[in-house]
Motif scaffolding. Structure first.
Motif, PDB file in Angstrom:
ATOM      1  N   UNK A   1       3.314  -1.630   7.337  1.00 41.18           N
ATOM      2  CA  UNK A   1       2.942  -1.955   5.958  1.00 41.18           C
ATOM      3  C   UNK A   1       1.487  -2.413   5.906  1.00 41.18           C
ATOM      4  N   UNK A   2       0.673  -1.683   5.149  1.00 41.49           N
ATOM      5  CA  UNK A   2      -0.741  -2.053   5.026  1.00 41.49           C
ATOM      6  C   UNK A   2      -0.881  -3.457   4.473  1.00 41.49           C
ATOM      7  N   UNK A   3      -0.027  -3.814   3.514  1.00 42.29           N
ATOM      8  CA  UNK A   3      -0.123  -5.132   2.902  1.00 42.29           C
ATOM      9  C   UNK A   3       0.160  -6.252   3.887  1.00 42.29           C
ATOM     10  N   UNK A   4       1.237  -6.110   4.690  1.00 39.31           N
ATOM     11  CA  UNK A   4       1.602  -7.158   5.640  1.00 39.31           C
ATOM     12  C   UNK A   4       0.550  -7.306   6.738  1.00 39.31           C
ATOM     13  N   UNK A   5       0.056  -6.171   7.251  1.00 32.08           N
ATOM     14  CA  UNK A   5      -0.949  -6.227   8.312  1.00 32.08           C
ATOM     15  C   UNK A   5      -2.249  -6.815   7.767  1.00 32.08           C
TER      16      UNK A   5
ATOM     17  N   UNK B   1     -11.896  -8.475  13.998  1.00 28.32           N
ATOM     18  CA  UNK B   1     -12.693  -7.825  12.964  1.00 28.32           C
ATOM     19  C   UNK B   1     -12.765  -6.316  13.133  1.00 28.32           C
ATOM     20  N   UNK B   2     -12.915  -5.858  14.381  1.00 26.33           N
ATOM     21  CA  UNK B   2     -13.010  -4.419  14.642  1.00 26.33           C
ATOM     22  C   UNK B   2     -11.697  -3.726  14.302  1.00 26.33           C
ATOM     23  N   UNK B   3     -10.583  -4.284  14.759  1.00 25.49           N
ATOM     24  CA  UNK B   3      -9.282  -3.670  14.485  1.00 25.49           C
ATOM     25  C   UNK B   3      -8.960  -3.732  13.000  1.00 25.49           C
ATOM     26  N   UNK B   4      -9.306  -4.836  12.342  1.00 22.75           N
ATOM     27  CA  UNK B   4      -9.064  -4.947  10.899  1.00 22.75           C
ATOM     28  C   UNK B   4      -9.821  -3.863  10.136  1.00 22.75           C
ATOM     29  N   UNK B   5     -11.063  -3.639  10.521  1.00 18.89           N
ATOM     30  CA  UNK B   5     -11.871  -2.643   9.822  1.00 18.89           C
ATOM     31  C   UNK B   5     -11.334  -1.230  10.040  1.00 18.89           C
ATOM     32  N   UNK B   6     -10.987  -0.902  11.289  1.00 18.35           N
ATOM     33  CA  UNK B   6     -10.597   0.470  11.594  1.00 18.35           C
ATOM     34  C   UNK B   6      -9.133   0.756  11.260  1.00 18.35           C
ATOM     35  N   UNK B   7      -8.257  -0.233  11.449  1.00 20.38           N
ATOM     36  CA  UNK B   7      -6.835  -0.014  11.207  1.00 20.38           C
ATOM     37  C   UNK B   7      -6.433  -0.398   9.784  1.00 20.38           C
ATOM     38  N   UNK B   8      -6.731  -1.618   9.390  1.00 23.66           N
ATOM     39  CA  UNK B   8      -6.279  -2.106   8.081  1.00 23.66           C
ATOM     40  C   UNK B   8      -7.049  -1.431   6.947  1.00 23.66           C
ATOM     41  N   UNK B   9      -8.371  -1.512   7.014  1.00 23.28           N
ATOM     42  CA  UNK B   9      -9.188  -0.955   5.929  1.00 23.28           C
ATOM     43  C   UNK B   9      -9.410   0.548   6.066  1.00 23.28           C
ATOM     44  N   UNK B  10      -9.085   1.083   7.248  1.00 26.97           N
ATOM     45  CA  UNK B  10      -9.281   2.512   7.483  1.00 26.97           C
ATOM     46  C   UNK B  10      -7.980   3.285   7.445  1.00 26.97           C
ATOM     47  N   UNK B  11      -7.276   3.339   8.585  1.00 27.66           N
ATOM     48  CA  UNK B  11      -6.087   4.186   8.707  1.00 27.66           C
ATOM     49  C   UNK B  11      -4.981   3.809   7.729  1.00 27.66           C
ATOM     50  N   UNK B  12      -4.624   2.524   7.670  1.00 31.17           N
ATOM     51  CA  UNK B  12      -3.468   2.120   6.867  1.00 31.17           C
ATOM     52  C   UNK B  12      -3.735   2.122   5.368  1.00 31.17           C
TER      53      UNK B  12
END
Length: 505
Positions: A256-260, A318-329
């Motif tokens: 879930x993009x919201x939960x992550x 920060x790196x994972x948040x940018x690429x996974x949360x704000x990017x893929x998900x």
């Protein structure tokens, strides 16, 4: 005296020019592993999510092993490249890319049905119900398969692999009977921890019954240190599953993009305040967003002070948040070419980045092998693995499903054990199970003759019962997920899938 890396349990003639060199001997090992039925079986063993419930594109143990092998080979080639500053280091420690590939291909052979859940259940049953003091461990089962259970025309038991490949498979190169005296008072390798009652062995790569072989293969290596090829395989495994699990969960719609986003942004916004909370407050259900990541930061500081760093942790979040949360998900997976391209780009970018981040480890650091990820990449992998654990494995629906699967394995083990002991019906036990019991019983008898230091010796009166216990565990662990379900249902008197079992018994 160090063991000849190309030596085998049973000497084999080297009459063909194709197999005269050491490197070619390792390639023969690789082929034996890849042609093994135990290797083929991995296509029907769960990685994290069972395929019937999530679709055919979800990773299983075979696709995972193939990808670990690709990552491991790329790392080994990079470390030994003529232009690489690590070449002298890698060659000094004997790095061979084919040994790395063989170890990576073999590393999951011992995984039982239903992934890590199956491992925990079989360990409990082995120790509490079958009297096997060293229980069950997936890594030890892998070593047992390649040295005792699989078949090759070159030897009466096992694949008769070279010492180098057997050593490279041993990720935790000790038995469950390792003592505190053997490791001293300093930092402990992963898989071990100290408690008030002494040393606790959490992970190990050989049962007592196979200890002599492991010691022979590893002769000349420091007692608890992986070989360089094993270290590369270990890192490749971490890299592959940290990325491919995200791939699976994204495809299945379980992330879930919201939960992550809530967790990552909560820590990035309020990390300083979260540090003021005690551990109990962090673990409470009412804890604020970011608490789970803060708990991870503290755990890494406690367990891995040799590399853990608060600034590197913050950068990795920060790196994972940018690429996974704000990017893929940010865009849900809908099976379109665009979503496939986005996922492929994410996966390839991370795999390339991480496999190029492998460096020689600090000298004499117990918590790592001879090579490791550099500090930024090490933290990034820990963050990616956190996503898998926190947002998937702790879900109530998955836990509910796993509790049902644990009963499946319990029925299979207890039912088969009772059958082997049934004096009126044991002659009709499946032939393969009879053979595994015989192999195990013979192994325990040989253990009494060899008397290796530090391994408890079975009493003569125990040989048969231990042989039955280990044989049943070997048998159930070799089933696919579907076979385990079918065997359990048949034992429970349900005929629904009786004929599906067929010659698999």
């Amino acid at each position: 005296m160090p063991m000849d890396r190309a030596s085998r349990q049973v000497p084999e003639p080297r009459s063909s020019a194709e197999v005269t060199g050491e490197h070619s001997q390792f390639r023969l090992d690789l082929e034996r592993i890849r042609f093994s039925p135990y290797f083929s079986r991995l296509s029907a063993v769960t990685q994290v999510i069972a395929q019937p419930g999530a679709g055919p594109l979800i990773h299983n143990r075979l696709t995972h092993s193939i990808k670990v092998t690709a990552v491991a080979r790329a790392i080994a080639v990079k470390l030994t490249d003529a232009a690489s500053p690590t070449r002298a280091f890698a060659l000094e420690h004997g790095c061979d890319a084919v040994v790395v590939q063989a170890a990576a291909s073999a590393h999951d052979l011992g995984h039982p049905p239903f992934g890590h859940l199956g491992e925990r259940v079989l360990d409990r049953l082995a120790r509490e119900s079958l009297g096997l003091a060293d229980g069950f461990e997936g890594n030890a089962q892998t070593y047992r398969i390649v040295t005792a259970l699989d078949v090759s025309e070159a030897a009466p038991r096992g694949l008769n692999l070279t010492a180098a490949v057997r050593t490279a498979v041993a990720k935790y190169p000790w038995t469950r009977y390792l003592t505190g005296d053997a490791v001293g008072d300093g930092p402990l390798p992963r898989g071990l921890r100290r408690t008030e009652s002494g040393l606790e062995v959490l992970k190990f790569s050989a049962y007592g019954i196979d200890a002599v072989d492991l010691r022979q293969a590893r002769r000349g290596h420091p007692p608890t240190q992986q070989s360089i090829e094993c270290s590369i395989m270990d890192i490749a495994d971490d890299i592959a599953y940290s990325i491919h699990d995200v791939d699976d969960f994204y495809r299945a719609g379980l992330l879930s993009e919201g939960a992550v986003a809530r967790e990552f942004r909560g820590w990035l916004r309020s990390g300083a305040q979260l540090r003021d909370l005690d551990d109990e407050a962090l673990a409470a259900r009412s804890s604020p967003p970011g608490s789970a990541l803060e708990g991870l930061r503290r755990k890494l500081r406690r367990s891995d002070p040799w590399i853990s760093d608060d600034d590197a942790f913050a950068d990795a979040v920060g790196v994972v948040a940018e690429d996974l949360v704000d990017g893929l998900l940010a865009i849900s997976f809908d099976g379109s070419i665009a979503s496939e391209r986005a996922l492929s780009s994410f996966t390839n970018r991370w795999i390339s980045h991480l496999q190029s981040s492998v460096v020689p480890a600090p000298q004499d650091e117990a918590r790592t092998g001879l090579v490791t990820l550099d500090r930024p990449a090490w933290h990034e992998v820990e963050i990616l693995k956190f996503v898998h654990r926190h947002f998937i494995l702790d879900r109530s629906d998955i836990v509910l499903y796993q509790r049902g699967l644990s009963r499946v394995l319990t029925r299979a083990v207890k039912g088969l054990t009772a059958w082997v002991h049934d004096e009126h019906d044991r002659d009709r036990v499946p032939q393969r199970l009879k053979e595994l019991v015989e192999i195990a019983t013979t192994g325990y008898a040989q253990l009494r003759e060899e008397r290796p230091d530090g391994i408890p010796l079975p009493e003569a009166a125990e040989l048969q019962s231990l042989g039955v216990g280990r044989g049943v565990i070997d048998y159930v662990a070799s089933l696919s997920d579907d076979q385990a379900l079918a065997v359990s249902e048949a034992i429970d008197g349900r005929p629904d899938r009786l004929w599906d079992i067929g010659q698999n018994l």
